[in-house]
Every structure is written in C-alpha cells, then in structure tokens.
Design an enzyme around this catalytic site. Structure first.
Site, mmCIF file in Angstrom:
data_model
loop_
_atom_site.group_PDB
_atom_site.id
_atom_site.type_symbol
_atom_site.label_atom_id
_atom_site.label_comp_id
_atom_site.label_asym_id
_atom_site.label_seq_id
_atom_site.Cartn_x
_atom_site.Cartn_y
_atom_site.Cartn_z
ATOM 1 N N LYS A 14 59.561 69.064 46.104
ATOM 2 C CA LYS A 14 58.475 68.927 45.115
ATOM 3 C C LYS A 14 58.784 67.836 44.104
ATOM 4 C CE LYS A 14 58.464 73.250 43.760
ATOM 5 N NZ LYS A 14 58.962 73.667 42.613
ATOM 6 N N ARG A 155 72.515 71.620 40.493
ATOM 7 C CA ARG A 155 71.798 72.639 39.729
ATOM 8 C C ARG A 155 72.520 73.966 39.854
ATOM 9 N NH1 ARG A 155 65.427 72.355 41.003
ATOM 10 N NH2 ARG A 155 65.736 74.590 40.845
HETATM 11 P P1 AMP Z 1 61.973 74.711 39.987
HETATM 12 O O1 AMP Z 1 62.689 73.523 39.436
HETATM 13 O O2 AMP Z 1 60.475 74.515 40.062
HETATM 14 O O3 AMP Z 1 62.555 75.201 41.290
HETATM 15 O O4 AMP Z 1 62.175 75.905 38.930
HETATM 16 C C1 AMP Z 1 63.464 76.383 38.622
HETATM 17 C C2 AMP Z 1 63.365 77.732 37.926
HETATM 18 O O5 AMP Z 1 62.602 77.620 36.709
HETATM 19 C C3 AMP Z 1 62.668 78.827 38.711
HETATM 20 O O6 AMP Z 1 63.538 79.470 39.642
HETATM 21 C C4 AMP Z 1 62.238 79.771 37.578
HETATM 22 O O7 AMP Z 1 63.348 80.489 37.076
HETATM 23 C C5 AMP Z 1 61.813 78.783 36.489
HETATM 24 N N1 AMP Z 1 60.388 78.393 36.574
HETATM 25 C C6 AMP Z 1 59.896 77.138 36.814
HETATM 26 N N2 AMP Z 1 58.552 77.133 36.792
HETATM 27 C C7 AMP Z 1 58.175 78.408 36.530
HETATM 28 C C8 AMP Z 1 56.909 79.064 36.389
HETATM 29 N N3 AMP Z 1 55.755 78.405 36.517
HETATM 30 N N4 AMP Z 1 56.911 80.397 36.113
HETATM 31 C C9 AMP Z 1 58.052 81.072 35.982
HETATM 32 N N5 AMP Z 1 59.275 80.546 36.110
HETATM 33 C C10 AMP Z 1 59.354 79.218 36.374
#
Ligand code: AMP
Length: 210
Positions: A14, A155
């Site tokens: 993404k 990460r």
């Molecule tokens: P990502 O970088 O999109 O994989 O997001 C990493 C982490 O951030 C996720 O595993 C959640 O803990 C948190 N997170 C990101 N976006 C959201 C969202 N829209 N709602 C809830 N938690 C989120």
C-alpha cells in the site's frame, strides 16, 4: 478530481503504491499507519497496541483523518492509505461528505505477504521500502536507502507473530469493506503481483483506460 482509498492486506505494498501514485498524479499521501508511528514515538500505550498489531479505536482514527482532510493540500486530491479499516470507519468517512472517486483493492496471497513482511525494511526519511530477503527488492548497500542515503529501519510490527494478528484483523474487519464499496460501484480490484504491474494497472484506471 482523484480522491482515492487503497484497501489491501498488511504488506501488500500500500505504502509503495501510494507513493508512486502520489508522485505521478500530484496527490497527497495520507497514511494513518505513518501518522500513528510518528505519534507512537511519544506514546507508549499506542506503541504497544501497534506492536501487537491491534487496531486503534474508530473515534480517534476518524478525528485524525477528518482533521487531515480539512487541510488545504488535500483539495487537489489524496490517497487514503490505511483508512478506513472497518465498516464503522467507512461509515464515519461517508458522513464527512467527501467524494471518493476510486477505491482500489489490492488482492495478494497470504503466503506472499508473510514472506514479504519478515524481511521488510524501510527508510524513515523518504518512505522507500526494501526487502532484505528478496533479491530484486534489496537496497544496493546493506541497510542504506538507495534514494536518500538514510539508514533503513525495520518496523516493530513486521514480525510473524504480529503479522498473524494483523492478517486476522484484516480478514475480520477490513475485508468486508470490499463488499461495502462494491455496492457503491467505484471499486477496482487489482490482482497484485509485482510492484510495476500493479502500478500500471492502477494507472490505467486513473487514466480512464479501463
Ligand atoms: P499500516 O501501516 O497501515 O499497516 O498500519 C499499522 C498499524 O497502525 C495497524 O496495525 C494499526 O495498529 C494502526 N492503524 C493504522 N490505520 C488504522 C486505522 N484506520 N484504524 C485503526 N488502526 C489503524
């Protein structure tokens, strides 16, 4: 106007796709994960939840996104990367009365995702993403960003245990969004394999060729 939502399982690319699309079409990249990672540097509770792969509550997330979308730079179009993450967030976004023109769903096999996540490293400065276990995705110099020379980092939630939680959370909470947006008729499903094929497919849609 290009207001875009990107829905994909963890490690589907993404962030990488969002960066490439934003550069090409001059859009603003709003990654809720990146915003939260920044905040988690000074918030231990948040850092802990993220490390475990848990979702942050809907009201906090919606407030954060709605404030970001009000900023001037979003007026020419944006990509929402990581939001909405469940039906409730999608409904709250729809209550904001912001027109979403494209919803892309990147479909990637679970086994491929697992392999990607374990070796994933990224640049905290420019956001470029590499993989230390996949030949074609390695940086030229170990642990150094090809683009800006910064040290690469891993990460905290990119490990197998956290991936399991994140993937289960995705299937349970985020996957139902596909039907939600399919019913709104602006969903584009991309069978996402390699980076450039996926990017070209997205561009075809954005250029009106599909
Ligand atoms: P990502 O970088 O999109 O994989 O997001 C990493 C982490 O951030 C996720 O595993 C959640 O803990 C948190 N997170 C990101 N976006 C959201 C969202 N829209 N709602 C809830 N938690 C989120």
């Amino acid at each position: 106007m290009k207001n875009i939502i990107l829905i994909a399982p963890p490690a589907a690319g993404k962030g990488t796709q969002s960066k490439m699309i934003c550069e090409k079409y001059n859009l603003v990249h709003i990654s809720t994960g990146d915003i939260l990672r920044e905040k988690s540097k000074t918030n231990v509770e948040l850092a802990d939840l993220m490390k475990k792969g848990c979702l942050i509550d809907d009201n906090t997330m919606t407030k954060l996104v709605s404030e970001r979308l009000k900023e001037d730079d979003c007026k020419n179009g944006f990509i929402l990367d990581g939001f909405p993450r469940n039906i409730n967030q999608a409904q709250l976004l729809s209550d904001m009365n912001i027109n979403i023109n494209y919803v892309f769903y990147l479909n990637v096999d679970e086994e491929i995702l697992k392999k990607r996540i374990v070796g994933r490293i990224s640049c905290p400065n420019c956001g470029s993403v590499y993989n230390e276990q996949i030949d074609e995705s390695m940086p030229q110099k170990t642990n150094i960003c090809d683009k800006c020379g910064n040290n690469l980092i891993k990460r905290e939630d990119d490990n197998e245990e956290s991936f399991k939680t994140r993937y289960e959370t995705y299937i349970l909470n985020t996957f139902p969004l596909i039907d939600f947006y399919r019913n709104n008729s602006n969903l584009y499903e991309i069978n996402s394999t390699d980076k450039m094929t996926t990017f070209n497919e997205i561009c075809k849609v954005l250029n009106g060729e599909i």
